[in-house]
Design an enzyme around this catalytic site. Structure first.
Site, PDB file in Angstrom:
ATOM      1  N   GLU A 179       0.843  -1.200   0.000  1.00 44.25           N
ATOM      2  CA  GLU A 179       0.000   0.000   0.000  1.00 44.25           C
ATOM      3  C   GLU A 179       0.875   1.246   0.000  1.00 44.25           C
ATOM      4  OE1 GLU A 179      -3.675  -0.239   2.185  1.00 44.25           O
ATOM      5  OE2 GLU A 179      -3.018  -2.060   3.195  1.00 44.25           O
TER       6      GLU A 179
ATOM      7  N   GLY B  48      20.778   8.675   7.176  1.00 43.53           N
ATOM      8  CA  GLY B  48      21.530   9.515   8.094  1.00 43.53           C
ATOM      9  C   GLY B  48      20.855   9.753   9.425  1.00 43.53           C
TER      10      GLY B  48
END
Lengths: 345, 345, 345
Positions: B222, B288
């Site tokens: 989805e 990160g």
């Protein structure tokens, strides 16, 4: 003779004779007893839930029973007159009771009841519907059995025709069956048959409504209404916002949104929300999210799980952009609410 | 004579004779050597990668070489019999090796190999495909060159016809070329040709699968599978979740999701995820992102960048709703993992 | 005689004779004065804003006035020649001035001006357009009045035809009217007529562009451009990102994105962004979000509301994944900016 529902339909079959889908132009909920008695007698239906495919002879018998001159049954008479022209299989589907659907025609009748606004989400028994419905290729040449699709695609190409496959799914789009009054649906691929779209609702391009779910009245839907979720009148689901369903990934609790709520864009909801609540854009509040309750001086007074706020009115949820804490204020600075919330902790 | 791939196709051209797209009903990967030898000899193909447009005479020569009575080549014989009916240009496309595609028919053959599940994402050379593919208007009257669209639209209007333009793009939708076995694709506009949709996968309305990307097996999609991203068997991508691609905006690292993972609704992923991992709804973890690792008493033991957790199994990512800190717990309270993670810091 | 705009169009009406939509193949902005004088005289248009339905006789008079041999008016002459073939109602629409549209043909002309890139978003008066436009069922048989849809659906079913309802909305999709040069629109249902799609823009499947909104030039749009929002050249809207509109849920301030910005996937924006700004994936920054400004040693120097950063260049917005705080750094470590920002506090 009280029936739960009855309708005449026009259906599609695959080449092996299995029903793929049925269109019911005028489904009836709790049809008049004398009408149903006349129909069951005319067709020899022995009661219970089921359907009959109608041949030419049965149609003529029906027309005889419901002549065009009929006053009391003029609507049925007119419909029968029209159906006589059909080049596609016709059928009569009877639901004596609201039990689990047992055939494709029965399941489609129940989905029609929802989308025609004859029953509300959760108000009709849809148990087992996933297993019952066939997976269908929905194309610009109508419903095609998935097993027959490749052959049809090749044939179309050879003839320079274009066979557009819009969807391969158990549920068709609602708008190809019914568009209820007073709605806009900017992109119909996003609303399944079985959705309940309230009068005055706009479903924008990013909106989505699954079956057995929908809106109660006027609403602006730019987010996703998962299966089973209901949205109260006057509420606004912002672009790309999410409501947790119970089919996959979500929990077992049924999600709902009350009246006059605003779920911000890209936000999300994992518990039942009361009336006049706001979730700020970008914040996903699951049932298990720990929420810091603020009094009207914005002082934290308690920390609760969001599920403890289920159904509470006038709440504003936000993530404090300095502390990262999810906070809840009363939307209208109602001190009574905070007082009561204290007691929850 | 070992070829990488071969197929007969039916194509569309613009009015200048340029190929717009090609449909290959039965593409072959590593076709039998004697079959290819027979075809290349019959057609006089001199080897290497390329394609031949088939005129009536060549088709008859082929039919002669592959008579309907043929036992060993019955499948090819039947296909040729069918293709004889075509009102559209036919072609034979040869890929002696898996080198960079050099023509529209070659590029389309490679996209078919992916969507027919003959090769996995990243397993065929698609370098330069963007530059190669023409931008096409995909309409209910078939593929139209973008430069010819305005004229066709005007002509259609004058004649009271409706020319529906579904897409203006280099890649067509997969489902108009092939629907592999055992899938549901609720809204086909969201899956490009070149997607690899595993058996048992459902792509819901909000799901999306780019080319050279897909699912390994049973999966519930989805969310969005960007170009190059692959999803392991048993995983669930929640509504509106994002996987970072490498084409635009994302980094250079290829993202993947392991087996039996759950990416929550509106969440996001910017690094390769191991097996049995969970990202909670609404949380975007980029490569990160600094993540606080928790032991099984929920005590922080280290802070690492998410990319250091690439490919690690049994992780649960969440944002602490009190502190705003992104945290990672082992999904199964495996102390070994935390111990090892310590070492990373 | 200076007119604001003029165009010949081909329209659709409902069975009561109301205009549902109009297609203008070649709308003109500030048409040449002598051309308009000739047209108004030929048709007896008395000036002002309005439209005339063109009968056979008027078309012939026009053709007489603009003979095929005409040099100066060759374009109009050719168009008239083509329009003579129409089986659908033709009309001439005049906008003497850029005042509020007063009819469906006028409103459609203005939407065409935007999508033909003749006027930029906000540069034409669209006041009252919602009330003016009828809600239309957009189908594979053309525009159908919503009140006539159910009957048409039944008739189609009876005849074994497929009536596909793509949209029920006041605005049609742009691509069925015009596809401006140099664009890709992967899924045309997501771009409304009245969008301004700059040369070089790609709108991916998850992208969306409302009317009176769009991109200035080359751009990659995988997020949603709400009504009224504009995106500068070179900017990238990540998958599923949101820009707050002013129609519903959002505030009153007009949102824009400058040049060379990157809005991350699933992020959001509620204030006007300058050039070369970045919002990290998954972060929604509303106008009211408190943002901690960092100097280039990443030390916080001030806290401001995001709206105070409206239009500022070279900003990077992120949520600190350790503290949950929304932070803003200068994208290029420009100390001058931070210095100035200090002053804001």
């Amino acid at each position: 003779m009280t029936y739960y529902s009855f309708a005449f339909g026009i259906g599609s079959k695959d080449s092996a004779g299995n029903w793929l889908e049925v269109f019911y132009p005028e489904p009836l909920l709790y049809p008049a007893a004398d009408l149903l008695e006349k129909i069951t007698q005319t067709l020899g239906h022995e009661g219970g839930n089921g359907f009959l495919e109608l041949g030419r002879q049965q149609l003529e018998t029906l027309q005889h029973a419901f002549p065009a001159s009929s006053d009391s049954d003029s609507r049925i008479a007119a419909l029968l007159q029209t159906l006589m022209q059909s080049t596609k299989p016709l059928l009569a589907t009877f639901l004596a009771s609201d039990s689990q659907p047992a055939s494709v025609p029965e399941a489609y009748l129940k989905l029609h009841l929802l989308s025609h606004r004859l029953v509300k989400p959760h108000a009709t028994n849809l148990n087992g519907i996933f297993a019952l419905l066939p997976n269908v290729a929905w194309t610009n040449q109508g419903a095609i059995a998935v097993s027959e699709l490749a052959g049809r695609q090749l044939q179309a190409r050879l003839q320079g025709e274009f066979l557009e496959v819009m969807s391969v799914d158990k549920f068709p789009k609602m708008a190809n069956y019914v568009v209820p009054s007073g709605v806009r649906i900017a992109h119909t691929a996003r609303v399944r048959l079985g959705a309940y779209i309230g009068e005055g609702t706009t479903v924008m391009h990013e909106g989505f409504v699954n079956f057995n779910a929908g809106t109660d009245g006027k609403a602006m839907i730019e987010g996703r209404i998962s299966a089973g979720v209901t949205i109260g009148e006057g509420s606004d689901l912002g672009g790309g916002c999410s409501t947790m369903g119970t089919l996959s990934g979500g929990g077992n609790e049924l999600i709902s949104v009350g009246r006059d709520c605003l779920i911000g864009a890209n936000a999300g909801l994992g518990f039942p929300l009361g009336d006049r609540c706001i979730i700020e854009a970008g914040l996903y509040v699951t049932a298990g999210t720990k929420v810091s309750l603020l009094d009207h001086d914005n002082k934290p007074v308690a920390v609760v799980r969001a599920r403890e706020l289920s159904g509470r009115n006038d709440l504003l949820f936000r993530r404090n952009s300095n502390t990262g804490m999810v906070e809840c204020k009363t939307n209208k600075s109602k001190i009574e609410l905070n007082a009561e919330l204290h007691a929850h902790n």
